[in-house]
Design an enzyme around this catalytic site. Structure first.
Site, PDB file in Angstrom:
ATOM      1  N   SER A 134       0.803  -1.173  -0.155  1.00 14.17           N
ATOM      2  CA  SER A 134      -0.178   0.010  -0.080  1.00 14.17           C
ATOM      3  C   SER A 134       0.894   1.228  -0.175  1.00 14.17           C
ATOM      4  O   SER A 134       1.903   1.146   0.490  1.00 14.17           O
ATOM      5  CB  SER A 134      -0.911  -0.109   1.151  1.00 14.17           C
ATOM      6  OG  SER A 134      -1.672   1.197   1.490  1.00 14.17           O
ATOM      7  N   TYR A 147      -1.468  -0.275  10.687  1.00 14.11           N
ATOM      8  CA  TYR A 147      -1.831  -0.468   9.333  1.00 14.11           C
ATOM      9  C   TYR A 147      -0.582  -0.105   8.274  1.00 14.11           C
ATOM     10  O   TYR A 147      -0.213  -1.064   7.683  1.00 14.11           O
ATOM     11  CB  TYR A 147      -2.874   0.092   8.766  1.00 14.11           C
ATOM     12  CG  TYR A 147      -3.254  -0.111   7.295  1.00 14.11           C
ATOM     13  CD1 TYR A 147      -3.529  -1.500   6.984  1.00 14.11           C
ATOM     14  CD2 TYR A 147      -3.096   0.750   6.381  1.00 14.11           C
ATOM     15  CE1 TYR A 147      -3.803  -1.887   5.594  1.00 14.11           C
ATOM     16  CE2 TYR A 147      -3.357   0.416   5.121  1.00 14.11           C
ATOM     17  CZ  TYR A 147      -3.732  -0.732   4.672  1.00 14.11           C
ATOM     18  OH  TYR A 147      -3.833  -0.891   3.098  1.00 14.11           O
TER      19      TYR A 147
END
Length: 249
Positions: A134, A147
């Site tokens: 990501s 995250y």
């Protein structure tokens, strides 16, 4: 190619399975929700094998791999797509259970499954590990805490796999998407608060799951001598923020 895609019951994983089968490949779709996979098999036919697997449960991974039919054991491409974000609270207010779930799924599960699949790729003399990272693994943002840290791990793990595997015909790619809508990502992050999730994508032309699937399949279909180390993708509507400076009152 014979491809194993995790997190195949929705979002990037489902779109990737669909496109791979359309392009003539055989696909093992792995996810926790077997009924969703069985519905996808009805659509995609005999080239798609549904397999129940929870990557955060190492025993579940073992059982799923041990029970693959013989014709489906020679996995050539592993798409480590299963992953999630939970919460957007600052670190001092975050739920540690959420942090642990992200670590167990995004780091432990991905790492364990990769370790299980790599020896077979090495023995067969071909393979490709495609990890779903990501932009959060590169660019921090408030509430991204664990995250983002898990995706930074995926980025560095991918690079170190390349270092370990140099000289072997095994490729490694980290696909790093930015803002992508039309998936369950934000609904999961906000624990079913659909209104809150919808606001993330309000008045934005975001990336779609199909955009990411196109990228994954393009990477996988490149010549065997070519390795795409990483590929970062954002919608045109997304870019980079200035540094945040807290000023005294």
């Amino acid at each position: 190619m014979l491809v194993l895609v995790t997190g195949a019951s929705a979002g990037f994983g489902e779109a990737t399975c669909r496109l791979l089968v359309q392009k003539g490949h055989k696909v093992i779709g792995a996810a926790r929700r077997l009924e969703r996979l069985q519905d996808l098999q009805q659509e995609l036919g005999a080239a798609f094998l549904p397999v129940q697997m929870d990557v955060s449960d190492l025993n579940s991974v073992d059982v799923a791999l041990q029970n693959l039919p013989e014709a489906w054991q020679g996995i050539e491409v592993l798409v480590n797509n299963a992953g999630l974000a939970l919460g957007l609270e600052p670190a001092d207010k975050a739920d540690f259970a959420d942090w642990l779930t992200m670590i167990n799924t995004n780091i432990i599960g991905l790492t364990y499954l990769t370790r299980k699949i790599l020896p077979g790729m090495d023995a067969r003399g071909r393979g490709h590990v495609i990890n779903l990272g990501s932009v959060a693994g590169t660019y921090p943002y408030p509430g991204g805490n664990v995250y983002g840290a898990t995706k930074a791990y995926v980025k560095q793990f991918s690079l170190n796999l390349r270092a370990d595997l140099v000289g072997k015909p095994i490729r490694v790619t980290n696909v790093e998407p930015g803002l992508c809508g039309g998936t369950e990502f934000s609904n999961v992050r906000f624990k079913g608060d659909d209104d809150k999730a919808a606001k993330v994508y309000e008045k934005v032309q975001y990336l779609t799951a199909e955009d990411i699937a196109n990228t994954i399949v393009w990477v996988a279909e490149q010549p065997a001598h070519m390795n795409v180390n990483s590929i970062e993708i954002m919608p045109v509507a997304q870019a980079f923020s200035p540094f945040n400076v807290a000023r005294e009152a």
